[in-house]
Design an enzyme around this catalytic site. Structure first.
Site, short mmCIF file in Angstrom:
data_model
loop_
_atom_site.label_atom_id
_atom_site.label_comp_id
_atom_site.label_asym_id
_atom_site.label_seq_id
_atom_site.Cartn_x
_atom_site.Cartn_y
_atom_site.Cartn_z
N LYS A 22 0.84 -1.21 0.00
CA LYS A 22 0.00 0.00 0.00
C LYS A 22 0.86 1.26 0.00
O LYS A 22 0.69 2.15 -0.83
CB LYS A 22 -0.89 -0.01 1.25
CG LYS A 22 -1.56 1.34 1.51
CD LYS A 22 -2.40 1.34 2.77
CE LYS A 22 -1.68 1.58 4.06
NZ LYS A 22 -1.57 2.97 4.50
N ASN A 23 1.80 1.33 0.94
CA ASN A 23 2.53 2.60 1.10
C ASN A 23 3.53 2.86 -0.01
O ASN A 23 3.98 3.98 -0.19
CB ASN A 23 3.19 2.66 2.48
CG ASN A 23 2.15 2.84 3.57
OD1 ASN A 23 1.00 3.20 3.28
ND2 ASN A 23 2.52 2.58 4.82
N ARG A 92 -4.45 10.82 4.22
CA ARG A 92 -3.38 11.82 4.37
C ARG A 92 -2.32 11.70 3.27
O ARG A 92 -1.66 12.68 2.94
CB ARG A 92 -2.69 11.64 5.71
CG ARG A 92 -3.60 11.78 6.91
CD ARG A 92 -2.83 11.47 8.16
NE ARG A 92 -1.66 12.32 8.23
CZ ARG A 92 -1.64 13.56 8.69
NH1 ARG A 92 -2.73 14.09 9.17
NH2 ARG A 92 -0.53 14.26 8.71
N CYS A 116 -4.88 12.98 12.93
CA CYS A 116 -5.43 11.68 12.56
C CYS A 116 -5.90 11.00 13.83
O CYS A 116 -5.81 11.56 14.92
CB CYS A 116 -4.46 10.87 11.74
SG CYS A 116 -3.33 9.90 12.68
N ARG A 121 -0.34 14.80 13.12
CA ARG A 121 0.71 14.30 12.20
C ARG A 121 1.11 15.46 11.31
O ARG A 121 0.56 15.65 10.22
CB ARG A 121 0.18 13.10 11.38
CG ARG A 121 0.09 11.84 12.22
CD ARG A 121 -0.54 10.71 11.48
NE ARG A 121 0.27 10.17 10.40
CZ ARG A 121 -0.15 9.26 9.54
NH1 ARG A 121 -1.38 8.78 9.64
NH2 ARG A 121 0.63 8.81 8.58
N PRO A 122 2.08 16.25 11.77
CA PRO A 122 2.42 17.49 11.06
C PRO A 122 3.05 17.22 9.69
O PRO A 122 3.53 16.12 9.42
CB PRO A 122 3.43 18.16 11.99
CG PRO A 122 3.97 17.08 12.84
CD PRO A 122 2.91 16.03 12.96
N LEU A 125 7.86 19.32 7.66
CA LEU A 125 9.09 18.98 6.93
C LEU A 125 8.88 19.00 5.41
O LEU A 125 9.76 19.41 4.65
CB LEU A 125 9.62 17.61 7.38
CG LEU A 125 9.96 17.50 8.87
CD1 LEU A 125 10.33 16.07 9.26
CD2 LEU A 125 11.12 18.44 9.24
N ASP A 305 3.95 0.41 12.06
CA ASP A 305 2.73 -0.17 11.46
C ASP A 305 2.52 -1.63 11.87
O ASP A 305 1.52 -2.24 11.49
CB ASP A 305 2.80 -0.05 9.92
CG ASP A 305 2.74 1.40 9.48
OD1 ASP A 305 2.31 2.26 10.26
OD2 ASP A 305 3.14 1.68 8.33
N ARG A 397 -9.07 -0.07 3.94
CA ARG A 397 -8.18 0.98 3.42
C ARG A 397 -6.81 0.40 3.08
O ARG A 397 -6.17 0.85 2.15
CB ARG A 397 -7.97 2.08 4.48
CG ARG A 397 -9.14 3.00 4.64
CD ARG A 397 -8.77 4.16 5.53
NE ARG A 397 -7.62 4.88 5.00
CZ ARG A 397 -7.06 5.93 5.56
NH1 ARG A 397 -7.57 6.41 6.68
NH2 ARG A 397 -6.02 6.52 5.03
N1 EPU Z 1 6.72 14.19 11.12
C1 EPU Z 1 6.92 15.50 11.46
N2 EPU Z 1 6.84 16.43 10.46
C2 EPU Z 1 6.60 16.10 9.17
C3 EPU Z 1 6.41 14.75 8.84
C4 EPU Z 1 6.48 13.81 9.85
O1 EPU Z 1 7.14 15.84 12.61
O2 EPU Z 1 6.55 17.00 8.31
C5 EPU Z 1 6.80 13.15 12.19
C6 EPU Z 1 5.48 12.42 12.38
O3 EPU Z 1 4.62 13.10 13.25
C7 EPU Z 1 5.94 11.10 12.92
C8 EPU Z 1 7.26 10.86 12.21
O4 EPU Z 1 7.68 12.14 11.74
O5 EPU Z 1 6.17 11.18 14.30
C9 EPU Z 1 7.23 9.91 11.05
O6 EPU Z 1 6.21 10.28 10.15
P1 EPU Z 1 6.35 10.01 8.59
O7 EPU Z 1 6.30 11.32 7.88
O8 EPU Z 1 7.50 9.12 8.34
O9 EPU Z 1 4.99 9.24 8.27
P2 EPU Z 1 4.08 9.38 7.01
O10 EPU Z 1 4.89 9.56 5.79
O11 EPU Z 1 2.98 10.33 7.28
C10 EPU Z 1 4.16 6.82 6.46
C11 EPU Z 1 3.16 5.71 6.28
C12 EPU Z 1 2.54 5.38 7.63
C13 EPU Z 1 3.65 4.96 8.58
C14 EPU Z 1 4.71 6.07 8.68
C15 EPU Z 1 5.89 5.69 9.53
C16 EPU Z 1 2.38 6.12 4.05
C17 EPU Z 1 1.27 6.51 3.14
N3 EPU Z 1 2.14 6.15 5.35
O12 EPU Z 1 3.42 7.93 6.97
O13 EPU Z 1 1.69 4.26 7.38
O14 EPU Z 1 3.11 4.72 9.85
O15 EPU Z 1 5.18 6.40 7.37
O16 EPU Z 1 6.52 4.57 9.01
O17 EPU Z 1 3.45 5.76 3.59
C18 EPU Z 1 -0.10 2.79 7.80
O18 EPU Z 1 0.18 2.21 6.74
O19 EPU Z 1 -0.88 2.30 8.65
C19 EPU Z 1 0.53 4.07 8.09
C20 EPU Z 1 0.04 4.92 8.97
#
Ligand code: EPU
Length: 421
Positions: A22-23, A92, A116, A121-122, A125, A305, A397
């Site tokens: 998925k991701n 998201r 969420c 989930r900011p 970055l 995850d 999902r």
């Molecule tokens: N974070 C920040 N600022 C940002 C982005 C992230 O502070 O601008 C923090 C987040 O709050 C979190 C950490 O960085 O504490 C990691 O977040 P990340 O950005 O890596 O997560 P994401 O890209 O939003 C993806 C997966 C998630 C998975 C996370 C961590 C996708 C579509 N989603 O989310 O998958 O949990 O990486 O590995 O790729 C799931 O599949 O159930 C799922 C939630």
């Protein structure tokens, strides 16, 4: 709204295939916005987040055909650079269109994702990186409006190796003028899959798979093809399903290199595994599950995850374990529901202390997110009696008809329509 009715206590046995990740798909699909023409994505899972991404891209003018697991994507007629609130609030990962749109078209309007189910989930970055590359970013009525004449290469350092911010920045950098360095980049296999797709499109990227990515911008990219990697979280979930029911299964089409942390933890907990070239055999028929602590971290660490599913397994382990989530501090929605099934768990800050119990007993449970639902299904498979899991749309999902896969291994799960939610 569908619910699952699970008759617990069936040992899982047999062979099952892992679907595409998925991701990875959610990052690969928006990458086509960087080019014009027909691209192909193989091994795409048929699950609701993928369908939401199809909707989002379609309303921008992209034409998409889904044949079995093959996505044929024609990005010739893009006419809109907007991701509306209605779709972003559902998923998201819609934020992934931001980088490609602003890089190729100099403009993007994307609804700001809210919090969420398990907290904030900011996306600071993602925005910081685009600003460093010269985009102007404004927030207007809940929408991010990003504009630029042309993005410029930049040195970007992430305080946290965010998966999404790395993916977005990588896509944006491919068409920027000059060289971009992404330091402390995410090394998740899904990002490597995306980087390889971008390379197939003609992007110049070095350091793929490492935490320092260097991208030399090119003038244009061409359509391309790629095979989506297998879903390591689906694989881990199926393995835990077999372990928690004391079953004996073979998983086919997995990539063991992506699963190292999960496989090691399963072995530590006393479960026998034999791994050979994409085939993972798990035999838990004679195992007593030992308690094993887990702390989630970025790849190649134990994935957040899989945290909820690991807690489900630890509920029936012999002893006490601590499961700590360092990625998402509040991701414990499954715990109160597992307690309804008889689990003994106390959450303190970002650690769940799980005292193994002799048995779980079926009950009605409900969840508010994807992996929490998965953990409830796993617990239901092992519980005595009947467990009803409400709101399985969360599962849909991110898993391709997981009940069909589990039932093919001998589980007894019925999907029924329900007015309860
Ligand atoms: N974070 C920040 N600022 C940002 C982005 C992230 O502070 O601008 C923090 C987040 O709050 C979190 C950490 O960085 O504490 C990691 O977040 P990340 O950005 O890596 O997560 P994401 O890209 O939003 C993806 C997966 C998630 C998975 C996370 C961590 C996708 C579509 N989603 O989310 O998958 O949990 O990486 O590995 O790729 C799931 O599949 O159930 C799922 C939630």
């Amino acid at each position: 709204m569908d619910k699952f009715i699970i008759q617990g206590g069936k040992k899982l046995e047999g062979t099952v295939n892992v679907s595409g990740a998925k991701n990875a798909s959610l990052a690969l699909m928006p990458a086509v916005l960087l080019t014009s023409g027909i691209s192909k994505l193989y091994n795409t899972p048929r699950l609701n987040d993928v369908f939401t991404m199809i909707k989002l891209l379609t309303q921008m003018g992209v034409k998409i055909e889904f044949n079995n697991e093959e996505l044929i994507i024609d990005s010739t007629g893009i006419f809109s650079y907007e991701a509306p609130y209605e779709l972003v609030k559902k998923m998201r990962a819609s934020i992934y269109v931001l980088g490609p749109l602003v890089s190729r078209y100099g403009y993007a309007k994307v609804s700001l994702p809210g919090g969420c189910a398990w907290g904030p989930r900011p996306i600071n970055l993602h925005l910081m990186a685009l600003e460093r590359m010269g985009a102007s970013i404004e927030l207007v009525q809940g929408y991010i409006i990003a504009k630029t004449r042309k993005l410029n290469g930049a040195k970007i350092n992430f305080d946290i190796p965010s998966v999404g911010a790395t993916g977005n920045t990588l896509m944006a950098a491919t068409l920027a003028k000059g060289t971009t360095i992404i330091n402390n980049a995410a090394c998740e296999p899904e990002i490597t899959n995306l980087a390889n797709f971008l390379v197939n499109m003609g992007a110049k990227i070095s350091g793929i798979g490492t935490s320092i990515l260097e991208v030399e911008g090119v003038d244009e990219l061409k359509p391309a093809e790629i095979e989506t990697i297998p879903d390591r979280i689906e694989a881990g979930t199926l393995l835990v399903a077999a372990a928690i029911t004391k079953g004996n299964i073979e998983l086919k089409g997995a990539n063991e290199n992506h699963l190292y942390s999960i496989l090691s933890k399963l072995e530590e907990s006393g479960i026998s595994l034999s791994i050979n070239n994409g085939s993972i055999k798990l035999d838990a028929r004679n195992s007593e599950i030992k308690s094993v602590n887990v702390t989630t971290s970025v790849f190649p660490g134990f994935p957040t995850d899989m945290q909820a599913q690991w807690i489900a397994l630890m509920c029936l382990a012999n002893g006490t374990s601590n499961v700590t989530d360092t990625i998402y501090y509040d991701r414990f929605n499954h715990v109160p529901e597992l307690i309804r099934l008889g689990a003994d768990i106390v959450v303190n800050e970002n650690t769940a202390r799980v005292v193994g119990v002799k048995k779980l007993t079926g009950a009605k449970v409900m969840s508010t997110d994807l992996r929490a639902s998965a953990s409830l299904v796993l617990a239901g498979l092992a519980a005595e009696g009947v467990t009803e899991v409400l709101r399985v749309y969360h599962l849909d999902r991110g898993y391709q008809r997981i009940e069909e896969k589990l039932n093919s291994l001998g589980a007894e799960i019925q999907r029924v329509q329900s007015s309860e939610y």
